[in-house]
Design a protein around this motif. Structure first.
Motif, PDB file in Angstrom:
ATOM      1  N   TYR A  52       1.442  13.889  27.583  1.00 21.32           N
ATOM      2  CA  TYR A  52       1.849  15.210  27.092  1.00 21.32           C
ATOM      3  C   TYR A  52       2.880  15.838  28.031  1.00 21.32           C
ATOM      4  CZ  TYR A  52      -1.838  15.244  23.550  1.00 21.32           C
ATOM      5  OH  TYR A  52      -2.619  14.951  22.462  1.00 21.32           O
ATOM      6  N   MET A  53       2.626  15.744  29.334  1.00 22.96           N
ATOM      7  CA  MET A  53       3.518  16.362  30.317  1.00 22.96           C
ATOM      8  C   MET A  53       4.892  15.700  30.311  1.00 22.96           C
ATOM      9  SD  MET A  53       0.598  16.763  33.280  1.00 22.96           S
ATOM     10  CE  MET A  53       1.601  17.423  34.582  1.00 22.96           C
ATOM     11  N   ASP A  54       4.917  14.367  30.189  1.00 25.19           N
ATOM     12  CA  ASP A  54       6.190  13.648  30.166  1.00 25.19           C
ATOM     13  C   ASP A  54       7.017  14.023  28.944  1.00 25.19           C
ATOM     14  OD1 ASP A  54       5.558  12.396  32.512  1.00 25.19           O
ATOM     15  OD2 ASP A  54       5.051  10.455  31.606  1.00 25.19           O
ATOM     16  N   ALA A  55       6.318  14.415  27.864  1.00 24.60           N
ATOM     17  CA  ALA A  55       7.014  14.813  26.641  1.00 24.60           C
ATOM     18  C   ALA A  55       7.406  16.289  26.669  1.00 24.60           C
ATOM     19  CB  ALA A  55       6.137  14.533  25.432  1.00 24.60           C
ATOM     20  N   GLY A  56       7.068  16.954  27.781  1.00 28.56           N
ATOM     21  CA  GLY A  56       7.406  18.371  27.913  1.00 28.56           C
ATOM     22  C   GLY A  56       6.468  19.291  27.155  1.00 28.56           C
TER      23      GLY A  56
END
Length: 215
Positions: A52-56
């Motif tokens: 989720y974090m890598d996808a912003g």
């Protein structure tokens, strides 16, 4: 004791959490630390959060709640804990209540670090960081360098990070007011809320919090 620490960005939650946890001999459980630990250890929850974090995107409540539950069930938290950054909304607060109820536990207090919005902006927007690897941090008002724009330690250039700009800070405050501030009323309705003025020296704020907890 089982305590939740709340307050706007720039209120000094991380600093106060460390001091309070030490004084009370309970673990400081920070959402940021939970994410970092799970991601670095490659846990299933860490992998989900990283995706989720890598996808912003924001990490969904169910992942954050599961991480918090896992941490609170560890041996060192059996006698209490101090939560910092969790719950961040009413849904998470309700989930925390259910977790504790299922375990035959309850919160003892919710400490709300109270700081005026203009002071928050002043605290964060005034930060200046050294561009060199030293990473030393100064403040234009509270910890000014001897020479404006120059690091006292290594002579490197001081700059304002993008996350510390006034526009970004005010946006973060808006997110706080919308998502997190409602938990203050939620806990106030349970008679758990204790408001702590967070202006002044760090030690003074800690003392106010400890005195409030004794009551």
């Amino acid at each position: 004791m089982r305590i939740v620490l709340v307050g706007p960005p720039g209120a000094g939650k991380g600093t106060q959490a460390a001091f309070l946890a030490k004084n009370l001999s309970i673990p400081h459980i920070s959402t940021g630390d939970l994410f970092r630990a799970n991601i670095s250890q490659g846990t299933e929850l860490g992998k989900q959060a990283k995706a989720y974090m890598d996808a912003g995107n924001l990490v969904p409540d169910e992942v954050t709640i599961a991480m918090a539950k896992d941490r609170m069930e560890q041996e060192d938290a059996a006698g209490g804990f101090l939560l910092d950054g969790f719950p961040r909304n009413v849904s998470q607060a309700e989930a925390l209540d259910e977790m504790l109820k299922d375990a035959g536990m309850k919160l003892d207090a919710v400490l709300d670090l109270e700081v005026e919005e203009d002071e928050v902006v002043k605290r964060i927007a005034g930060r200046r960081v050294c561009r060199n690897d030293s990473g030393h941090v100064f403040h234009v008002t509270y910890a000014a360098p001897k020479t404006e724009g120059v690091c006292d330690t290594c002579g490197g250039e001081l700059y304002q990070r993008g996350d510390d700009s006034e526009a970004t800070v005010r946006n973060r405050l808006e997110v706080y007011h919308t998502q997190t501030e409602p938990i203050i009323a939620y806990y106030q309705g349970q008679g758990l809320l204790v408001t702590i003025p967070a202006l002044g020296e760090v030690a003074d704020v800690t003392r106010r919090a400890m005195e409030a907890l004794k009551k």
